[in-house]
Design an enzyme around this catalytic site. Structure first.
Site, short mmCIF file in Angstrom:
data_model
loop_
_atom_site.label_atom_id
_atom_site.label_comp_id
_atom_site.label_asym_id
_atom_site.label_seq_id
_atom_site.Cartn_x
_atom_site.Cartn_y
_atom_site.Cartn_z
N ARG A 67 11.16 -2.81 12.39
CA ARG A 67 10.03 -2.22 13.10
C ARG A 67 9.54 -3.22 14.13
O ARG A 67 9.45 -4.41 13.83
CB ARG A 67 8.90 -1.94 12.10
CG ARG A 67 8.58 -0.47 11.96
CD ARG A 67 7.66 -0.22 10.80
NE ARG A 67 6.30 -0.74 11.00
CZ ARG A 67 5.30 -0.55 10.15
NH1 ARG A 67 5.50 0.14 9.05
NH2 ARG A 67 4.11 -1.05 10.37
N LYS A 82 0.83 -1.21 0.00
CA LYS A 82 0.00 0.00 0.00
C LYS A 82 0.87 1.26 0.00
O LYS A 82 0.58 2.21 -0.71
CB LYS A 82 -0.91 0.04 1.23
CG LYS A 82 -2.08 -0.90 1.21
CD LYS A 82 -3.11 -0.50 2.26
CE LYS A 82 -2.52 -0.28 3.63
NZ LYS A 82 -2.12 -1.52 4.33
N ARG A 103 11.70 -6.83 6.27
CA ARG A 103 11.82 -5.37 6.10
C ARG A 103 12.78 -4.78 7.14
O ARG A 103 12.70 -5.11 8.32
CB ARG A 103 10.42 -4.78 6.25
CG ARG A 103 10.30 -3.33 5.94
CD ARG A 103 8.91 -2.96 5.54
NE ARG A 103 7.94 -3.07 6.64
CZ ARG A 103 6.68 -2.67 6.52
NH1 ARG A 103 6.23 -2.19 5.39
NH2 ARG A 103 5.84 -2.80 7.54
N ARG A 154 -0.89 -9.30 13.26
CA ARG A 154 -1.43 -8.18 12.47
C ARG A 154 -2.26 -8.71 11.30
O ARG A 154 -3.31 -8.15 10.97
CB ARG A 154 -0.29 -7.30 11.93
CG ARG A 154 0.28 -6.38 12.97
CD ARG A 154 1.62 -5.81 12.52
NE ARG A 154 1.52 -4.85 11.44
CZ ARG A 154 2.56 -4.50 10.67
NH1 ARG A 154 3.74 -5.04 10.85
NH2 ARG A 154 2.40 -3.62 9.71
P1 AMP Z 1 0.08 0.36 9.30
O1 AMP Z 1 1.36 1.11 9.10
O2 AMP Z 1 -1.04 0.89 8.45
O3 AMP Z 1 0.26 -1.13 9.21
O4 AMP Z 1 -0.38 0.66 10.82
C1 AMP Z 1 0.44 0.34 11.91
C2 AMP Z 1 -0.42 0.21 13.15
O5 AMP Z 1 -1.09 1.46 13.41
C3 AMP Z 1 -1.53 -0.83 13.09
O6 AMP Z 1 -1.07 -2.13 13.40
C4 AMP Z 1 -2.51 -0.29 14.13
O7 AMP Z 1 -2.05 -0.55 15.45
C5 AMP Z 1 -2.41 1.21 13.92
N1 AMP Z 1 -3.40 1.69 12.91
C6 AMP Z 1 -3.13 2.23 11.68
N2 AMP Z 1 -4.27 2.54 11.05
C7 AMP Z 1 -5.28 2.20 11.87
C8 AMP Z 1 -6.69 2.26 11.77
N3 AMP Z 1 -7.33 2.72 10.68
N4 AMP Z 1 -7.42 1.80 12.83
C9 AMP Z 1 -6.82 1.33 13.94
N5 AMP Z 1 -5.50 1.22 14.10
C10 AMP Z 1 -4.71 1.67 13.07
#
Ligand code: AMP
Length: 216
Positions: free
Chosen positions: A160, A13, A127, A171
């Protein structure tokens, strides 16, 4: 043009978002980036979000909905925006819809990048990120010349906290559990467009451009 980019962690993404915002001149609204910055700054939001993020869990809906509702009101979103990592749950999608109605806006495309789970695990656990300049490497697909050292600035590479195998599995499970109803929601509305994300990034982007349109 208002776009939602959906896809599990590791679907690419971020990469596709970068290309889309450049090609179509859209502000990039990534809730993951906003939350990570808040954690780095140790703001009230960051302190609240950190414990969920480190466990691979979702930050509570109300927190994230508030962030996005405010962000899309900003002036740079008048002509459109790209939402990346939001919505993640049905409640977030419904809240977004009512917020957009209030603002007289609508979503034009919901792009859902699909990737096989084994591929996702390999992509995420490999990563590595540079502490200095933020450049992202991959142990298999894009390794640094020297182990754990950035080719660009010589900074140390780190993983990370939420890219470890255990947390990645969690996740992905959380994503699947939370987003099935979300994907059905956009599908029922006839808005869902599935994109094959197993391919090379440039081929994925070609597919996306074929749908969203090519800018002259
Ligand atoms: P990402 O980088 O999009 O994978 O997001 C990293 C982390 O941020 C996720 O594992 C969640 O803990 C939190 N997070 C990001 N976007 C959201 C969302 N729309 N709703 C809830 N938690 C989020």
């Amino acid at each position: 043009m208002n776009i939602i980019l959906l896809g599990p962690p590791g679907a690419g993404k971020g990469t596709q978002a970068k290309r889309l915002i450049k090609e179509f001149n859209l502000p990039h609204i990534s809730t993951g980036d906003i939350l990570r910055e808040a954690v780095a700054n140790q703001s009230d939001l960051g302190k609240e979000a950190e414990e969920y993020m480190n466990k691979g869990e979702l930050v509570p809906d109300m927190v994230v909905i508030g962030i996005v509702a405010e962000r899309i009101k900003e002036e740079d979103c008048l002509e459109g925006f790209l939402l990346d990592g939001f919505p993640r749950t049905l409640a977030q999608a419904e809240a977004l819809e009512s917020e957009l109605q209030n603002q007289n806006k609508k979503i034009d495309y919901v792009l859902n990048i699909e990737v096989d789970e084994s591929e996702l695990i390999q992509r995420l656990t490999g990563r590595r990120i540079c502490q200095g300049c933020g450049r992202i490497f991959h142990l298999v697909f894009d390794p640094p010349n020297e182990t754990d050292i950035c080719d660009i600035c010589g900074g140390k590479l780190y993983q990370r906290e939420d890219d470890t195998f255990e947390t990645v599995k969690k996740r992905l499970d959380v994503y699947k559990k939370q987003t099935t109803s979300l994907i059905q929601y956009y599908d029922k509305q006839g808005q869902l467009i599935n994109i094959d994300g197993n391919k090379q990034p440039e081929l994925v982007f070609d597919e996306i451009k074929g749908i969203v349109g090519v800018k002259n």
